[in-house]
Design a protein around this motif. Structure first.
Motif, PDB file in Angstrom:
ATOM      1  N   UNK A   1      78.610  46.947   4.910  1.00 31.40           N
ATOM      2  CA  UNK A   1      77.260  46.603   4.585  1.00 31.40           C
ATOM      3  C   UNK A   1      76.874  45.210   5.071  1.00 31.40           C
ATOM      4  N   UNK A   2      77.761  44.559   5.732  1.00 28.23           N
ATOM      5  CA  UNK A   2      77.478  43.195   6.188  1.00 28.23           C
ATOM      6  C   UNK A   2      76.241  43.161   7.072  1.00 28.23           C
ATOM      7  N   UNK A   3      76.039  44.180   7.874  1.00 29.34           N
ATOM      8  CA  UNK A   3      74.898  44.173   8.784  1.00 29.34           C
ATOM      9  C   UNK A   3      73.585  44.307   8.017  1.00 29.34           C
ATOM     10  N   UNK A   4      73.587  45.070   6.953  1.00 26.60           N
ATOM     11  CA  UNK A   4      72.408  45.175   6.091  1.00 26.60           C
ATOM     12  C   UNK A   4      72.175  43.838   5.400  1.00 26.60           C
ATOM     13  N   UNK A   5      73.276  43.194   4.984  1.00 26.93           N
ATOM     14  CA  UNK A   5      73.144  41.899   4.319  1.00 26.93           C
ATOM     15  C   UNK A   5      72.522  40.851   5.234  1.00 26.93           C
ATOM     16  N   UNK A   6      72.765  40.931   6.523  1.00 25.24           N
ATOM     17  CA  UNK A   6      72.143  39.985   7.466  1.00 25.24           C
ATOM     18  C   UNK A   6      70.627  40.126   7.398  1.00 25.24           C
ATOM     19  N   UNK A   7      70.154  41.354   7.389  1.00 20.52           N
ATOM     20  CA  UNK A   7      68.714  41.587   7.276  1.00 20.52           C
ATOM     21  C   UNK A   7      68.184  41.070   5.941  1.00 20.52           C
ATOM     22  N   UNK A   8      68.937  41.316   4.865  1.00 18.64           N
ATOM     23  CA  UNK A   8      68.517  40.848   3.543  1.00 18.64           C
ATOM     24  C   UNK A   8      68.494  39.324   3.484  1.00 18.64           C
ATOM     25  N   UNK A   9      69.425  38.685   4.151  1.00 17.40           N
ATOM     26  CA  UNK A   9      69.456  37.217   4.183  1.00 17.40           C
ATOM     27  C   UNK A   9      68.212  36.678   4.886  1.00 17.40           C
ATOM     28  N   UNK A  10      67.797  37.351   5.937  1.00 14.87           N
ATOM     29  CA  UNK A  10      66.604  36.919   6.662  1.00 14.87           C
ATOM     30  C   UNK A  10      65.361  37.061   5.777  1.00 14.87           C
ATOM     31  N   UNK A  11      65.298  38.132   5.021  1.00 15.76           N
ATOM     32  CA  UNK A  11      64.163  38.330   4.113  1.00 15.76           C
ATOM     33  C   UNK A  11      64.168  37.234   3.051  1.00 15.76           C
ATOM     34  N   UNK A  12      65.342  36.958   2.474  1.00 14.04           N
ATOM     35  CA  UNK A  12      65.445  35.910   1.451  1.00 14.04           C
ATOM     36  C   UNK A  12      65.049  34.554   2.027  1.00 14.04           C
ATOM     37  N   UNK A  13      65.447  34.307   3.265  1.00 21.63           N
ATOM     38  CA  UNK A  13      65.058  33.059   3.940  1.00 21.63           C
ATOM     39  C   UNK A  13      63.546  32.980   4.070  1.00 21.63           C
ATOM     40  N   UNK A  14      62.948  34.047   4.556  1.00 24.21           N
ATOM     41  CA  UNK A  14      61.499  34.059   4.756  1.00 24.21           C
ATOM     42  C   UNK A  14      60.748  33.859   3.442  1.00 24.21           C
ATOM     43  N   UNK A  15      61.336  34.359   2.347  1.00 25.11           N
ATOM     44  CA  UNK A  15      60.702  34.223   1.028  1.00 25.11           C
ATOM     45  C   UNK A  15      61.107  32.911   0.356  1.00 25.11           C
ATOM     46  N   UNK A  16      61.934  32.140   1.026  1.00 22.16           N
ATOM     47  CA  UNK A  16      62.442  30.872   0.488  1.00 22.16           C
ATOM     48  C   UNK A  16      63.086  31.066  -0.884  1.00 22.16           C
ATOM     49  N   UNK A  17      63.850  32.161  -0.996  1.00 22.18           N
ATOM     50  CA  UNK A  17      64.538  32.510  -2.244  1.00 22.18           C
ATOM     51  C   UNK A  17      65.998  32.071  -2.127  1.00 22.18           C
ATOM     52  N   UNK A  18      66.266  30.850  -2.558  1.00 24.96           N
ATOM     53  CA  UNK A  18      67.588  30.262  -2.395  1.00 24.96           C
ATOM     54  C   UNK A  18      68.662  31.066  -3.121  1.00 24.96           C
ATOM     55  N   UNK A  19      68.383  31.526  -4.312  1.00 22.27           N
ATOM     56  CA  UNK A  19      69.363  32.310  -5.065  1.00 22.27           C
ATOM     57  C   UNK A  19      69.715  33.592  -4.310  1.00 22.27           C
TER      58      UNK A  19
END
Length: 61
Positions: free
Chosen positions: A1-19
């Motif tokens: 699932x690491x590849x899905x997590x990369x996409x999720x990390x980008x979304x979290x970055x865009x939302x400025x959601x540090x947690x």
């Protein structure tokens, strides 16, 4: 699932959601270590002696 997590990390970055960024990065790292220690120890010799927790193996099942 690491590849899905990369996409999720980008979304979290865009939302400025540090947690969410930290949680996603941790999951992604666990998935990478689990997979590499199971399948590519010839390229990551330091993982040969390591035992990744079974819960980390979710990406390799």
């Amino acid at each position: 699932m690491a590849h899905v997590d990369v996409d999720n990390a980008a979304v979290a970055r865009d939302q400025q959601d540090t947690r969410a960024q930290a949680e996603t990065f941790n999951r992604m790292t666990e998935s990478c270590v689990a997979c590499h220690s199971r399948y590519v120890t010839d390229r990551f010799e330091g993982l040969k002696e390591q035992s990744a927790p079974q819960a980390w193996g979710r990406a390799t099942e």
